[in-house]
Design a protein around this motif. Structure first.
Motif, PDB file in Angstrom:
ATOM      1  N   UNK A  40       0.842  -1.202   0.000  1.00 14.95           N
ATOM      2  CA  UNK A  40       0.000   0.000   0.000  1.00 14.95           C
ATOM      3  C   UNK A  40       0.877   1.251   0.000  1.00 14.95           C
ATOM      4  N   UNK A  41       1.983   1.215   0.746  1.00 11.10           N
ATOM      5  CA  UNK A  41       2.913   2.352   0.751  1.00 11.10           C
ATOM      6  C   UNK A  41       3.501   2.572  -0.643  1.00 11.10           C
ATOM      7  N   UNK A  42       3.773   1.490  -1.352  1.00 12.74           N
ATOM      8  CA  UNK A  42       4.260   1.603  -2.734  1.00 12.74           C
ATOM      9  C   UNK A  42       3.233   2.301  -3.610  1.00 12.74           C
ATOM     10  N   UNK A  43       1.968   1.927  -3.450  1.00 12.44           N
ATOM     11  CA  UNK A  43       0.902   2.561  -4.234  1.00 12.44           C
ATOM     12  C   UNK A  43       0.804   4.052  -3.936  1.00 12.44           C
ATOM     13  N   UNK A  44       0.901   4.404  -2.650  1.00 11.35           N
ATOM     14  CA  UNK A  44       0.800   5.818  -2.255  1.00 11.35           C
ATOM     15  C   UNK A  44       1.960   6.620  -2.829  1.00 11.35           C
ATOM     16  N   UNK A  45       3.178   6.082  -2.712  1.00 14.33           N
ATOM     17  CA  UNK A  45       4.338   6.813  -3.233  1.00 14.33           C
ATOM     18  C   UNK A  45       4.300   6.908  -4.752  1.00 14.33           C
ATOM     19  N   UNK A  53      11.208   5.030  -5.179  1.00 14.19           N
ATOM     20  CA  UNK A  53      10.817   4.625  -3.817  1.00 14.19           C
ATOM     21  C   UNK A  53       9.696   3.593  -3.896  1.00 14.19           C
ATOM     22  N   UNK A  54       8.727   3.863  -4.760  1.00 13.78           N
ATOM     23  CA  UNK A  54       7.605   2.937  -4.936  1.00 13.78           C
ATOM     24  C   UNK A  54       8.092   1.578  -5.428  1.00 13.78           C
ATOM     25  N   UNK A  55       9.086   1.583  -6.319  1.00 16.39           N
ATOM     26  CA  UNK A  55       9.623   0.322  -6.849  1.00 16.39           C
ATOM     27  C   UNK A  55      10.266  -0.508  -5.738  1.00 16.39           C
ATOM     28  N   UNK A 173       3.792  -9.284 -10.753  1.00 16.09           N
ATOM     29  CA  UNK A 173       4.881  -8.583 -10.072  1.00 16.09           C
ATOM     30  C   UNK A 173       5.770  -7.868 -11.084  1.00 16.09           C
ATOM     31  N   UNK A 174       6.091  -8.549 -12.193  1.00 14.57           N
ATOM     32  CA  UNK A 174       6.961  -7.958 -13.210  1.00 14.57           C
ATOM     33  C   UNK A 174       6.318  -6.746 -13.869  1.00 14.57           C
ATOM     34  N   UNK A 175       5.052  -6.851 -14.216  1.00 15.34           N
ATOM     35  CA  UNK A 175       4.373  -5.738 -14.887  1.00 15.34           C
ATOM     36  C   UNK A 175       4.223  -4.550 -13.954  1.00 15.34           C
ATOM     37  N   UNK A 176       3.860  -4.786 -12.705  1.00 13.71           N
ATOM     38  CA  UNK A 176       3.725  -3.681 -11.761  1.00 13.71           C
ATOM     39  C   UNK A 176       5.080  -3.003 -11.528  1.00 13.71           C
ATOM     40  N   UNK A 177       6.151  -3.784 -11.511  1.00  9.94           N
ATOM     41  CA  UNK A 177       7.488  -3.196 -11.393  1.00  9.94           C
ATOM     42  C   UNK A 177       7.825  -2.383 -12.637  1.00  9.94           C
ATOM     43  N   UNK A 178       7.449  -2.896 -13.804  1.00  5.13           N
ATOM     44  CA  UNK A 178       7.717  -2.187 -15.061  1.00  5.13           C
ATOM     45  C   UNK A 178       7.004  -0.840 -15.094  1.00  5.13           C
ATOM     46  N   UNK A 179       5.785  -0.774 -14.567  1.00  7.08           N
ATOM     47  CA  UNK A 179       5.082   0.502 -14.446  1.00  7.08           C
ATOM     48  C   UNK A 179       5.920   1.521 -13.681  1.00  7.08           C
ATOM     49  N   UNK A 180       6.542   1.074 -12.619  1.00  6.04           N
ATOM     50  CA  UNK A 180       7.292   1.981 -11.757  1.00  6.04           C
ATOM     51  C   UNK A 180       8.645   2.353 -12.347  1.00  6.04           C
ATOM     52  N   UNK A 181       9.186   1.496 -13.193  1.00 10.02           N
ATOM     53  CA  UNK A 181      10.449   1.783 -13.876  1.00 10.02           C
ATOM     54  C   UNK A 181      10.221   2.701 -15.076  1.00 10.02           C
ATOM     55  N   UNK A 182       9.109   2.481 -15.785  1.00  8.83           N
ATOM     56  CA  UNK A 182       8.789   3.251 -16.992  1.00  8.83           C
ATOM     57  C   UNK A 182       7.418   3.911 -16.855  1.00  8.83           C
ATOM     58  N   UNK A 183       7.256   4.786 -15.894  1.00  6.67           N
ATOM     59  CA  UNK A 183       5.920   5.366 -15.654  1.00  6.67           C
ATOM     60  C   UNK A 183       5.397   6.188 -16.825  1.00  6.67           C
TER      61      UNK A 183
END
Length: 213
Positions: A40-45, A53-55, A173-183
């Protein structure tokens, strides 16, 4: 699609880490709650466009999510070796899957907020992801419940009977991480991901229906 392979690769490192964490004050449920809080903290950040930080929070939350089940199985094996009751914790399994759904949904919303505010991304691809998550989750949770009642469970060491398809936990997990790497490409990734999850949902519905006939 990749869950079985990744679980085999990570089994040993997770076992070693779970052994190091196996202390009276650390329980599988507490690890689940920790993973939930970090997710949830990842989502907020992400909503505040603190992408790196979110990643980090996202990846650590998923490690905690992997460790809770490993620690639970380790303690069951120890109990069995000592002749004590070793029944699995259904409450723990319930908490784990509920936490996963909260974290996955929260992350989609957080990324949508951040990408919309910073890059002017449209909302609808993220809403589409939430829709197919809902359909996909309904399919496999309904299958797990009915399979349990009819004696057609799939035992792979987890609390629920999972119908493995092309979009599973590893891919999520991979796709959500990719969102945070390439927002800046988040909505395009969401669109492609929604298609994959939709195909996975259809597969689960068809296979689940045939399995329960």
């Amino acid at each position: 699609m990749l869950d079985r392979s990744l679980r085999a690769v990570l089994a040993r490192p997770l076992e070693v880490t779970a052994a190091a964490l196996d202390r009276p004050g650390i329980t599988p449920d507490r690890l689940t709650v920790l993973g939930l809080a970090l997710g949830v903290a990842s989502a907020v950040t992400a909503g505040f466009q603190l992408w790196w930080v979110a990643l980090v929070l996202w990846l650590v939350s998923r490690i905690a999510d992997g460790l809770d089940g490993t620690l639970a199985r380790r303690r069951r094996r120890l109990a069995e070796s000592q002749g004590r009751d070793s029944a699995p914790s259904h409450a723990g399994g319930f908490l784990d899957i509920t936490a996963d759904f909260v974290v996955y949904g929260a992350t989609v919303v957080g990324v949508a907020f951040g990408a919309t505010a910073q890059f002017g991304a449209p909302w609808w691809p993220f809403l589409l992801v939430l829709l197919v998550y809902y359909v996909n989750g309904t399919a496999f949770l309904a299958f797990s419940s009915i399979a349990e009642r009819t004696g057609r469970t799939i035992d792979d060491g987890r609390s629920l009977s999972f119908l493995g398809r092309i979009a599973e936990g590893t891919e999520t997990i991979a796709v959500h991480a990719l969102w945070l790497i390439l927002p800046f490409w988040a909505w395009q990734i969401a669109l492609v991901w929604a298609l994959f999850v939709a195909v996975s949902a259809v597969q689960r519905i068809v296979v689940g229906y045939r399995s329960l006939r």
